[in-house]
Design a protein around this motif. Structure first.
Motif, PDB file in Angstrom:
ATOM      1  N   ALA A   1      40.173  38.940  41.561  1.00  0.00           N
ATOM      2  CA  ALA A   1      40.767  38.365  41.610  1.00  0.00           C
ATOM      3  C   ALA A   1      42.035  39.042  41.540  1.00  0.00           C
TER       4      ALA A   1
ATOM      5  N   GLN B   1      43.318  26.478  39.935  1.00  0.00           N
ATOM      6  CA  GLN B   1      42.703  24.893  39.149  1.00  0.00           C
ATOM      7  C   GLN B   1      43.883  24.599  39.728  1.00  0.00           C
TER       8      GLN B   1
ATOM      9  N   GLU C   1      35.019  33.967  39.935  1.00  0.00           N
ATOM     10  CA  GLU C   1      35.837  35.152  39.291  1.00  0.00           C
ATOM     11  C   GLU C   1      37.787  34.868  39.848  1.00  0.00           C
ATOM     12  N   CYS C   2      37.020  34.765  41.117  1.00  0.00           N
ATOM     13  CA  CYS C   2      38.758  34.032  41.542  1.00  0.00           C
ATOM     14  C   CYS C   2      39.073  32.315  41.007  1.00  0.00           C
ATOM     15  N   ALA C   3      37.851  31.208  41.210  1.00  0.00           N
ATOM     16  CA  ALA C   3      37.363  30.355  40.510  1.00  0.00           C
ATOM     17  C   ALA C   3      38.407  30.241  39.257  1.00  0.00           C
ATOM     18  N   ARG C   4      38.479  31.434  38.597  1.00  0.00           N
ATOM     19  CA  ARG C   4      39.031  30.725  37.153  1.00  0.00           C
ATOM     20  C   ARG C   4      40.985  31.276  37.117  1.00  0.00           C
ATOM     21  N   ARG C   5      40.928  31.262  38.314  1.00  0.00           N
ATOM     22  CA  ARG C   5      42.485  31.799  38.390  1.00  0.00           C
ATOM     23  C   ARG C   5      43.353  30.761  38.441  1.00  0.00           C
TER      24      ARG C   5
END
Length: 213
Positions: A140, A17, A9-13
């Motif tokens: 997140a 990026q 989930e954090c990888a999409r913050r």
């Protein structure tokens, strides 16, 4: 923080990026001169790097790049946190896509080197896997809260280490200047003594010659 960066989930913050775009670089230099090559080394490194928006810390850096004057010696955690929150907001809004810090790393009393550190985006550890740790309210939200604290710590650590390097560089420069001045005085004293001895010898020679005449 490493546990959070391993979370899917954090990888999409935004903080995780990697994007193409502008780089913002914090450049830390000294508040004063007479520190040998300390400031010159920092500015030479800046010229060797790719172009980026510059945020200076230290009077010499502020004089060179402009902007609000922030002194290294008086830079505290409250100012660092305020700066970090603003930078995180701008990063999340897409105003820049990479945050770097150029500071001087303290190696020893005789050695201090400019070093570039990437702060944002965050990088997940190699071979990172999700863990069974439970975060409340969620990963997140915790990441968004932790990142400004992390950036604050990175800025404060870089400023303190740079300031320590500046103090040591100035001490070594002043010690070298003192030794050089002592050597110069000794050489001038020797030349003075030789000139004085030559003048006395000439006067004696003239007196003896006059007496013989």
């Amino acid at each position: 923080l490493s546990l959070l960066t391993a979370c899917p989930e954090c990888a999409r913050r935004p903080y995780m990026q990697t994007r193409e775009g502008k780089t913002l670089r914090i450049v830390i230099a000294g508040d004063r001169g007479l520190a040998g090559g300390y400031n010159a080394n920092v500015f030479r490194t800046v010229r060797e790097l790719d172009e980026a928006e510059t945020l200076p810390i230290g009077k010499r850096a502020c004089d060179r790049f402009g902007g609000e004057v922030r002194l290294c010696e008086k830079f505290d955690s409250a100012e660092a946190y305020e700066l970090a929150v603003d930078l995180c907001r701008r990063y999340a809004a897409g105003e820049f896509t990479k945050l770097e810090i150029l500071y001087t790393r303290y190696v020893s009393m005789m050695s201090q080197h400019p070093e570039l550190r990437q702060v944002l985006p965050l990088k997940a550890p190699e071979n990172a896997t999700a863990t069974a740790v439970l975060f409340e309210p969620d990963e997140a939200t915790i990441l968004d809260t932790a990142v400004p604290e992390y950036v604050t710590g990175a800025i404060m650590a870089a400023v303190r280490e740079s300031f320590a390097s500046e103090v040591v560089a100035r001490r070594m420069a002043m010690d070298s200047a003192g030794k050089n001045a002592t050597e110069m005085i000794a050489e001038l004293q020797l030349e003075y003594n030789r000139a004085r001895q030559g003048s006395i010898t000439q006067e004696i020679t003239e007196i003896v010659a006059g007496a013989n005449a």
